[in-house]
Design an enzyme around this catalytic site. Structure first.
Site, mmCIF file in Angstrom:
data_model
loop_
_atom_site.group_PDB
_atom_site.id
_atom_site.type_symbol
_atom_site.label_atom_id
_atom_site.label_comp_id
_atom_site.label_asym_id
_atom_site.label_seq_id
_atom_site.Cartn_x
_atom_site.Cartn_y
_atom_site.Cartn_z
ATOM 1 N N ASN A 41 -26.332 80.199 -26.698
ATOM 2 C CA ASN A 41 -27.180 79.018 -26.539
ATOM 3 C C ASN A 41 -28.542 79.296 -27.176
ATOM 4 O O ASN A 41 -29.059 80.423 -27.153
ATOM 5 C CB ASN A 41 -27.300 78.578 -25.074
ATOM 6 C CG ASN A 41 -27.637 79.676 -24.089
ATOM 7 O OD1 ASN A 41 -27.376 80.850 -24.334
ATOM 8 N ND2 ASN A 41 -28.207 79.288 -22.975
ATOM 9 N N GLU A 43 -32.139 77.623 -26.963
ATOM 10 C CA GLU A 43 -32.946 76.615 -26.257
ATOM 11 C C GLU A 43 -34.192 76.246 -27.049
ATOM 12 O O GLU A 43 -34.512 76.857 -28.077
ATOM 13 C CB GLU A 43 -33.296 77.146 -24.854
ATOM 14 C CG GLU A 43 -32.031 77.338 -24.025
ATOM 15 C CD GLU A 43 -32.291 77.633 -22.564
ATOM 16 O OE1 GLU A 43 -33.428 77.997 -22.190
ATOM 17 O OE2 GLU A 43 -31.324 77.496 -21.784
ATOM 18 N N CYS A 52 -25.773 74.350 -27.317
ATOM 19 C CA CYS A 52 -24.906 75.233 -26.533
ATOM 20 C C CYS A 52 -24.267 76.300 -27.421
ATOM 21 O O CYS A 52 -24.064 76.101 -28.625
ATOM 22 C CB CYS A 52 -23.788 74.436 -25.877
ATOM 23 S SG CYS A 52 -24.329 73.351 -24.561
ATOM 24 N N GLU A 54 -21.206 77.237 -27.592
ATOM 25 C CA GLU A 54 -19.932 76.828 -28.193
ATOM 26 C C GLU A 54 -20.160 76.094 -29.511
ATOM 27 O O GLU A 54 -19.465 76.328 -30.506
ATOM 28 C CB GLU A 54 -19.164 75.895 -27.244
ATOM 29 C CG GLU A 54 -18.778 76.522 -25.922
ATOM 30 C CD GLU A 54 -19.831 76.347 -24.833
ATOM 31 O OE1 GLU A 54 -21.040 76.449 -25.131
ATOM 32 O OE2 GLU A 54 -19.441 76.133 -23.682
ATOM 33 N N CYS A 89 -19.530 72.407 -21.509
ATOM 34 C CA CYS A 89 -20.082 71.115 -21.092
ATOM 35 C C CYS A 89 -19.323 69.977 -21.786
ATOM 36 O O CYS A 89 -18.518 70.199 -22.700
ATOM 37 C CB CYS A 89 -21.579 71.047 -21.412
ATOM 38 S SG CYS A 89 -21.932 70.666 -23.141
ATOM 39 N N CYS A 92 -19.701 69.708 -25.635
ATOM 40 C CA CYS A 92 -18.931 70.746 -26.343
ATOM 41 C C CYS A 92 -17.434 70.439 -26.315
ATOM 42 O O CYS A 92 -16.729 70.683 -27.295
ATOM 43 C CB CYS A 92 -19.221 72.116 -25.740
ATOM 44 S SG CYS A 92 -20.902 72.683 -26.107
HETATM 45 N N1 THU Z 1 -24.942 75.946 -22.008
HETATM 46 C C1 THU Z 1 -24.110 76.392 -23.004
HETATM 47 O O1 THU Z 1 -24.531 77.094 -23.934
HETATM 48 N N2 THU Z 1 -22.815 76.021 -22.957
HETATM 49 C C2 THU Z 1 -22.250 75.255 -21.982
HETATM 50 O O2 THU Z 1 -21.113 74.857 -22.077
HETATM 51 C C3 THU Z 1 -23.038 74.915 -20.796
HETATM 52 C C4 THU Z 1 -24.505 75.084 -20.941
HETATM 53 C C5 THU Z 1 -26.342 76.339 -22.048
HETATM 54 C C6 THU Z 1 -27.285 75.229 -22.387
HETATM 55 C C7 THU Z 1 -28.564 75.716 -21.756
HETATM 56 O O3 THU Z 1 -29.231 76.572 -22.683
HETATM 57 C C8 THU Z 1 -28.110 76.538 -20.575
HETATM 58 O O4 THU Z 1 -26.743 76.815 -20.781
HETATM 59 C C9 THU Z 1 -28.305 75.864 -19.239
HETATM 60 O O5 THU Z 1 -27.737 74.602 -19.240
#
Ligand code: THU
Length: 136
Positions: A41, A43, A52, A54, A89, A92
């Site tokens: 991820n 941010e 994300c 994925e 999520c 994704c």
């Molecule tokens: N996140 C992912 O990278 N993949 C997911 O499928 C769920 C959420 C990350 C996004 C954010 O940086 C952190 O997890 C909290 O939501």
């Protein structure tokens, strides 16, 4: 091999850029020809710009010219702590739908325990390019 894919996700997770949520995610995507592309991820201070793990992995593989995929391993958990099971999520899952068939495997792990499911189980009755071709 499950172990190699999960290890790649684990190493990627250690490189997550997650200063806001402090939730680190690593993903390792295996192509149909057996190559592995990783993502974490990424941010952003403008939270909505976060990507994300994925989708970063899919982007890397797609940019390398890959179009067919076998499975993905995803690991989550708080930064600095050991990995926990993590499901993709909704956004994704929809991105996976664009490039993967129903049987695309999604793996996650907690400790030594591995959990596996499929895209069709996580995104039933989904919308895809094929939906625009159907007449009913
Ligand atoms: N996140 C992912 O990278 N993949 C997911 O499928 C769920 C959420 C990350 C996004 C954010 O940086 C952190 O997890 C909290 O939501």
């Amino acid at each position: 091999m499950d172990k190699a894919l999960i290890q790649a996700a684990k190493e990627a997770r250690d490189r997550a850029y997650a200063p806001y949520s402090c939730f680190a995610v690593g993903a390792a995507l295996e192509t149909a020809d057996g190559q592995i592309f990783v993502g974490t991820n990424v941010e952003n201070a403008s939270y909505g710009a976060t990507i994300c793990a994925e989708r970063v992995a899919f982007g890397a593989a797609l940019a390398a010219g890959k179009r067919t995929f076998a499975r993905i391993a995803i690991l989550g958990g708080r930064v600095g702590e050991s990995h926990r099971a993590c499901m993709p999520c909704g956004i994704c899952r929809q991105v996976m739908r664009e490039f993967c068939d129903d049987g695309f495997e999604i793996l996650t792990a907690e400790g030594e325990e591995i959990f596996r499911t499929t895209l069709s189980a996580l995104l039933p009755a989904s919308f895809s390019a094929a939906s625009m071709e159907e007449t009913t």
